[in-house]
Design an enzyme around this catalytic site. Structure first.
Site, short mmCIF file in Angstrom:
data_model
loop_
_atom_site.label_atom_id
_atom_site.label_comp_id
_atom_site.label_asym_id
_atom_site.label_seq_id
_atom_site.Cartn_x
_atom_site.Cartn_y
_atom_site.Cartn_z
CB SER A 131 23.02 -45.26 2.04
OG SER A 131 22.85 -44.32 3.08
CE LYS A 185 19.94 -45.52 0.12
NZ LYS A 185 18.94 -44.48 -0.11
CG HIS A 188 19.60 -46.96 4.99
ND1 HIS A 188 19.42 -45.68 4.51
CD2 HIS A 188 20.82 -46.95 5.59
CE1 HIS A 188 20.46 -44.93 4.82
NE2 HIS A 188 21.32 -45.68 5.46
CG ASN A 189 16.49 -43.98 2.42
OD1 ASN A 189 17.59 -44.49 2.63
ND2 ASN A 189 16.25 -43.22 1.38
CD GLU A 192 18.44 -40.89 5.85
OE1 GLU A 192 18.07 -39.87 5.24
OE2 GLU A 192 19.11 -41.80 5.31
#
Length: 482
Positions: A131, A185, A188-189, A192
């Protein structure tokens, strides 16, 4: 044939791959073998950076021969079929003990499948979330590798050499086995997505409620970035709102088409959460908001639908802006809490051991959602590793207590003004739902038993029950089906 002197290789030299290769080559002790299907990109990188410790190669065999054993290669190509094709090509020229790393945005079930297939050849396969975008790849990303313990022995020092550093610690950790890295990940996105939508809603409310220009709101965000909301996304929001379009002289944000794109990771986060039974309502609403924005034909058809009769304006501008700031902070806490809930549930489902505190630490630098309060998340899990809900950690409970009055006022104001604020609203509903002493789910379960004999449990005795619902629903008989 090049001499086997590179300790790491990169396959795929588009912007992300090229920047990652440059990052690797800039670190002491690293020599980087580079390969691209189109050799032109390999040559361009060599020509533009003659100072870099690169070994250019033109075939997979040449690439493999240039690498020291155990060979280690990072794939930076488009997720999907292209990734599978590169893996197959590397497997043909690699040997047992070598390491293939997928650094793209792959869907974690694909990573689980690939790891299992590659492991059968004796080669290690690692799915690594990376990232930070183009800048992070070049200067220091946050890295979330999965894979075997054995692969981490070789890969760990290399990844630590290129990762972002936060408070003296590299922003990389061995997340867990097989697909764990890409799973984290993905979440995480998803966070986001929620964070960006919440910021957009805050901007929209302030602009519509106060009439301030984008440039003026940019200064508000810049001031917020000095306090508890300090984060990369708040920082770049101020920069975006300051930007003036060179052609028209208008604020650039007013020239950009209001249709947000998506590459799938938000949807994956929501779909996976649904399968795990984890509510991630803030992330879901942020994902749906992008979908709604991308249907201009429906929005045009619905433009004539009625809204509130009175035009929206606020009397006390400063008080309203402070309310929005607090509502943004509270909603942001919910988004992270939901994301960490999903990581915990995923770890339990797939047999991963994931240190939630370590994850919050590697997100402090390099990645898109880096923020000041990630330290507070790390503190919360350090104090209580089995913390069931992040919101219940003392720091976050205090923050929500301080913010909830403003949060409620903002959601009410948005509803009365007819301003869409789905992420703010759903985050507050989640908060009220999780703290509720009793939910109307009891009625839902009664309905399910009525039409489908799905049974229910009682609050006053053990067992599973089904009611013989009569036609006029005046006589019921409960039977213990335990």
């Amino acid at each position: 044939m090049p001499e086997a002197s590179a300790n790491i290789g990169v396959v795929g030299l588009a912007v992300m791959g090229s920047n990652l290769a440059r990052n690797l080559a800039s670190r002491e002790g690293n020599t980087v073998a580079i390969f691209n299907r189109s050799h032109e990109k390999t040559q361009t990188l060599l020509d533009e950076h003659p100072e870099a410790e690169f070994i250019g190669t033109s075939t997979y065999r040449e690439f493999a021969d240039s690498l020291q054993k155990p060979r280690t290669a990072i794939i930076m190509v488009k997720a999907g079929g292209a990734t599978d094709a590169v893996i197959d090509s590397l497997v043909e020229v690699f040997e047992p003990g070598d390491i293939i790393v997928d650094g793209g945005n792959s869907y974690f079930p694909d990573t689980i499948r690939r790891e299992k297939a590659v492991r059968e050849t004796g080669i290690n396969f690692v799915g690594a979330g990376i990232s930070g975008g183009e800048e992070g790849a070049l200067l220091g990303p946050s890295i979330m590798p999965g894979g075997s313990d054995a692969s981490w022995v070789t890969l760990g020092p290399i990844l630590k050499s290129i990762a972002a550093v936060a408070e003296g610690e590299p922003c990389v950790t061995h997340v867990g086995h097989d697909g764990a890295g890409h799973f984290v990940k993905m979440v995480h996105n998803g966070i986001e997505y929620a964070d960006m939508q919440l910021i957009a809603e805050a901007y929209d409310l302030i602009r519509r409620g106060t009439g301030k220009s984008p440039a003026e709101i940019a200064e508000i965000f810049a001031e917020w970035n000095k306090g508890e909301l300090e984060s990369y996304l708040i920082e770049i929001t101020a920069e975006v709102l300051r930007q003036v379009d060179a052609e028209t002289g208008r604020p650039l944000v007013d020239v950009i088409l209001d249709q947000a794109g998506a590459k799938g990771t938000g949807a994956w986060t929501v779909q996976t959460a649904l399968s795990l039974g984890v509510p991630v309502s803030g992330i879901a609403e942020a994902t749906f908001a992008r979908s709604l924005s991308s249907h201009p034909e429906q929005r045009a058809a619905a433009a004539s639908l009625p809204g509130p009769d009175e035009e929206f304006s606020v009397e006390d501008t400063e008080a309203f802006i402070e309310d929005v700031r607090l509502a943004l902070y509270a909603s942001k806490i919910v988004a992270y809490s939901q994301g960490f809930d999903e990581i915990r549930a995923g770890a339990a489902e797939y047999g991963w051991t994931i240190d939630l505190g370590a994850i919050s630490k590697i997100w402090r630098g390099g990645c898109i959602i880096r923020a000041q309060f990630l330290n507070r998340i790390a503190d919360a899990y350090a104090a209580a590793p089995e913390l069931p809900v992040l919101l219940t950690a003392p720091y976050f409970t205090e923050a929500i207590t301080r913010a909830q009055g403003a949060w409620r006022r903002v959601v009410v104001t948005a509803a009365e003004a007819g301003i869409p604020a789905p992420a703010f609203s759903s985050s507050l509903s989640y908060y009220d739902g999780i703290r509720a002493d009793r939910l109307p789910a009891a009625l839902v379960q009664g309905q399910r038993d009525f039409f489908g004999a799905h049974t229910y449990k009682r609050i006053d005795k053990e067992g599973t029950f089904h009611t013989q619902w009569s036609g006029d629903r005046t006589e019921i008989e409960a039977e213990d089906t335990h």
